[in-house]
Design an enzyme around this catalytic site. Structure first.
Site, PDB file in Angstrom:
ATOM      1  CD  GLU A 156      -3.155  -0.775   2.111  1.00 36.41           C
ATOM      2  OE1 GLU A 156      -2.880  -0.157   3.149  1.00 36.41           O
ATOM      3  OE2 GLU A 156      -4.286  -1.229   1.875  1.00 36.41           O
ATOM      4  CD  GLU A 318      -4.314  -5.760   2.796  1.00 38.10           C
ATOM      5  OE1 GLU A 318      -4.953  -4.941   3.474  1.00 38.10           O
ATOM      6  OE2 GLU A 318      -3.080  -5.748   2.695  1.00 38.10           O
TER       7      GLU A 318
HETATM    8  C1  GAL Z   1      -4.370  -2.406   4.936  1.00 38.99           C
HETATM    9  C2  GAL Z   1      -2.938  -2.869   5.108  1.00 38.99           C
HETATM   10  C3  GAL Z   1      -2.863  -4.097   5.996  1.00 38.99           C
HETATM   11  C4  GAL Z   1      -3.689  -3.888   7.229  1.00 38.99           C
HETATM   12  C5  GAL Z   1      -5.089  -3.594   6.809  1.00 38.99           C
HETATM   13  C6  GAL Z   1      -6.040  -3.432   7.952  1.00 38.99           C
HETATM   14  O1  GAL Z   1      -4.460  -1.079   4.595  1.00 38.99           O
HETATM   15  O2  GAL Z   1      -2.376  -3.198   3.864  1.00 38.99           O
HETATM   16  O3  GAL Z   1      -1.518  -4.322   6.338  1.00 38.99           O
HETATM   17  O4  GAL Z   1      -3.183  -2.829   7.971  1.00 38.99           O
HETATM   18  O5  GAL Z   1      -5.098  -2.399   6.090  1.00 38.99           O
HETATM   19  O6  GAL Z   1      -7.289  -2.943   7.520  1.00 38.99           O
END
Ligand code: GAL
Length: 668
Positions: A156, A318
């Site tokens: 990210e 994610e």
């Molecule tokens: C994303 C990040 C992850 C974790 C996740 C939690 O933005 O890539 O490592 O922090 O958020 O929502």
């Protein structure tokens, strides 16, 4: 849109399923349970090593791959593939201590303290060298590992830094963009407020200053920041590609919230094509904080991701199985939400569904972030749904490589979003990005599958193109071509106003004035919460303007100012263009005028994916509380039952109908 690549993760059979896996947080015996439960749930891909720098490289010149070897071997033994990360997103304390210049400096000029992640200056040579070394070593070691499916560079990207190294890099970038100091002075309009530069050393990042900063500086800084991070990504990706030429490389972009931090269209150019793929992270805004319901938020995140991939399949890297730790307030998804959300991403082009993270952490900043395997263990709503979706995905293997059928597009230009948010705008409420999302949601509610695309792309395949806010535009030529060849284009207010340097075009609406056939005499932004009435019974909000037709029909006017138009339509060539002089409070009446009526009840989401050979799949998601009829013929891959036009889908249920050839004719 182009379709450069349809087989984005060749080593995964069928669709990908899994999440971030951080076994370094757990004792060894837990790993065995992890793998057993992963197999139970149908997990076939996990992202490993994302935040493991401290373990692999515990000190200067020290390397220790024993733990990562063990993790990779464990996965290979279980038949689970790895999305192997380069671990460069979170430099460990020893690194920051040894290279203090790599800690980022904020706009106030304060150097941030170590203690969290993403603590690096993208312009610091020590960091730049370290990440290339890390990526190279990992690629050398694991290129041939049987668990390796793909590479995950950084995590990210978003960091910016205002330090002196950044200032030097910014000047070099500006020389490249503007050619000379004269070019820069012109682009930034430095004669205003006596800001003319006579030496490059006077040019600085937009650090906190006494008054409103130069908008040209602010805009170029954002462009520069995006390019600098892209260069970092590319430096790692190139190092990997040399050593591991046959495995796809990606990083997880963010389509969460206001995701316009980087110019992802430029990133997309380096994340599509052979051995590249677009992967995105999407976290929902709690419904009580948003005027957009979750399924429509999911659809936007997915449609925007597909846009970044140029229409190719992409991967949801994610999502949250339940609550996100960093959102205000804990919230839980309702039963079934997670299943429907995950399937909607797949319907909209994702080649699977991944989560942050596999197992909920016991400690650390995100210990209360939801996970596929919650603190409550496998006997939980979340894990039962995780298992159920894993089983569903296995039945959908044959859709891999198909693309999404859409008839409409919403235009998103990142630079334009940034420029519309520079200081000194006539209204601070005219943000582009929420408006783009709002128009997309209105189309979602009508059941229209909508691409979210770069305005510069070929728009020829779309019946409708919507430009909710295209503030920056040099020329109308491209849009004009689309309309003249038969398209219907709808443009929101305060568009076409400024050029790429954010210099205001004389004669608003500037670059689109001839295209829409409308002259804007003056802007009249509305106070927050106020509305303005139109004579067709609708209302506008946020913005109005005194607009007059030059060569357009007035479809509706403001009731208070009958001499000026509010909605205009112009026929041009084989198509037509609409211009709105306000932001409609409700976009429904506009869609009615365009003949975009829902052909399914609100809340019945229907999306079609199609293979190059013509095979099609209709995804049906019933977000309503009642059974719904889905007019299709074929077989539901999820239940295995034949589907006829009389078949119904129960409340909350989903189906993926492999359509019979004869039933494939209708588009959406
Ligand atoms: C994303 C990040 C992850 C974790 C996740 C939690 O933005 O890539 O490592 O922090 O958020 O929502």
């Amino acid at each position: 849109m182009p379709h450069p690549n349809t087989d984005i993760i060749p080593t995964i059979e069928g669709l990908a399923y899994g999440g971030d896996y951080n076994p370094e947080q757990w004792p060894r015996e837990v790993w065995d349970e992890d793998v057993r439960l992963m197999r139970d749930a149908g997990v076939n891909l996990v992202s490993v090593n994302i935040f493991a720098w401290a373990g692999i490289n515990p000190g200067p010149g020290e390397w220790d791959f024993a733990r990562l070897d063990a993790i990779m071997d464990l996965l290979a033994g279980a038949g689970i593939k790895a999305d192997l990360a380069t671990a460069t997103a979170s430099p460990p304390p020893w690194f920051s201590q040894r290279h203090p210049e790599t800690l980022p400096v904020n706009a106030e000029g304060v150097r941030l303290n170590p203690g969290a992640r993403a603590e690096y200056c993208p312009h610091a040579p020590a960091y730049q060298e370290a990440v290339v070394e890390m990526a190279s070593r990992l690629a050398e070691r694991y290129a041939a590992h049987p668990a390796l499916a793909m590479w995950h560079v950084g995590n990210e990207y978003y960091r910016s830094c205002f330090c002196d190294l950044a200032a030097d890099a910014f000047r070099a970038w500006l020389r490249d963009r503007h050619g000379s100091l004269d070019g820069l002075n012109h682009a930034w309009g430095t004669t205003f407020w006596s800001q003319t530069f006579t030496d490059w050393s006077q040019v600085l990042p937009p650090r906190i200053s006494a008054e409103t900063p130069n908008p040209g500086l602010v805009l170029d800084w954002r462009r520069f920041g995006s390019d600098a991070l892209l260069a970092l990504f590319r430096s790692e990706a190139d190092a990997i590609a040399k050593r591991s030429p046959d495995k796809p490389i990606t990083t997880n972009l963010m389509v969460t919230g206001d995701f316009s931090g980087l110019d992802y269209h430029r990133w997309g150019e380096h994340m599509t094509g052979p051995n590249r793929l677009v992967a995105t992270d999407h976290y929902l805004i709690p419904e009580h904080e948003s005027d957009i319901e979750w399924p429509a938020q999911v659809a936007f995140g997915a449609d925007a991701s597909r846009g970044l991939a140029g229409g190719s399949p992409w991967l949801l890297m994610e999502q949250a199985a339940n609550s996100s730790a960093w959102r205000r307030g804990y919230f839980a998804k309702r039963p079934g939400d997670q299943l429907r959300h995950s399937l909607s991403y797949v319907a909209r082009g994702s080649e699977g569904a991944m989560f942050f993270q596999w197992r909920a952490s016991r400690y650390g900043a995100e210990r209360y972030h939801s996970a596929m395997l919650p603190h409550g263990g496998p006997d939980s709503k979340v894990f039962r749904e995780v298992k159920a979706f894993g089983a569903q995905l296995q039945r959908l293997a044959e859709i891999k490589g198909s693309t999404v059928v859409s008839r409409a597009a919403v235009l998103l230009d990142f630079e334009s979003c940034w420029a519309a948010a520079t200081p000194g705008q006539p209204s601070s409420d005219m943000a582009s990005y929420p408006e783009i999302r709002r128009w997309h949601a209105a189309l979602w509610r009508r059941g229209v599958t909508t691409d979210v695309v770069n305005p510069a792309w070929d728009l020829g395949g779309y019946e409708f193109v919507f430009a909710p806010h295209l503030y920056l535009l040099d020329s109308d030529a491209h849009l004009r071509g689309y309309v003249e060849r038969g398209g219907t284009l709808v443009i929101g207010p305060y568009s076409g106003i400024a050029d790429r340097n954010e210099h205001v075009h004389p004669g608003p609406p500037g670059a689109i004035r001839d295209l829409v056939g409308v002259r804007v005499e003056e802007f009249a932004p509305l106070p927050e919460g106020a509305t303005i009435a139109l004579d067709d019974g609708t209302e506008g909000r946020t913005w109005s303007e005194a607009a007059h037709p030059i060569d357009a029909d007035v479809v509706a006017s403001f009731t208070e100012y009958p001499s000026t138009g509010a909605v205009f339509r112009r026929r041009l060539g084989d198509g037509e263009v609409w211009y709105l002089a306000t932001r409609p409070t409700d976009l429904g009446p506009l869609l009615d005028r365009l003949g975009i009526t829902a052909d399914a009840p609100a809340g019945l989401e229907l999306v079609r994916r199609r293979h190059a050979d013509g095979r099609t799949y209709l995804f049906a998601l019933n977000h309503t509380g009642a059974p719904q009829r889905v007019d299709a013929t074929g077989e539901d891959l999820l239940s295995g039952r034949p589907w006829t036009p009389a078949s119904t889908l129960d409340a909350g249920e989903t189906a993926v109908i492999r359509e019979r050839a004869a039933a494939r004719t209708r588009g959406r």
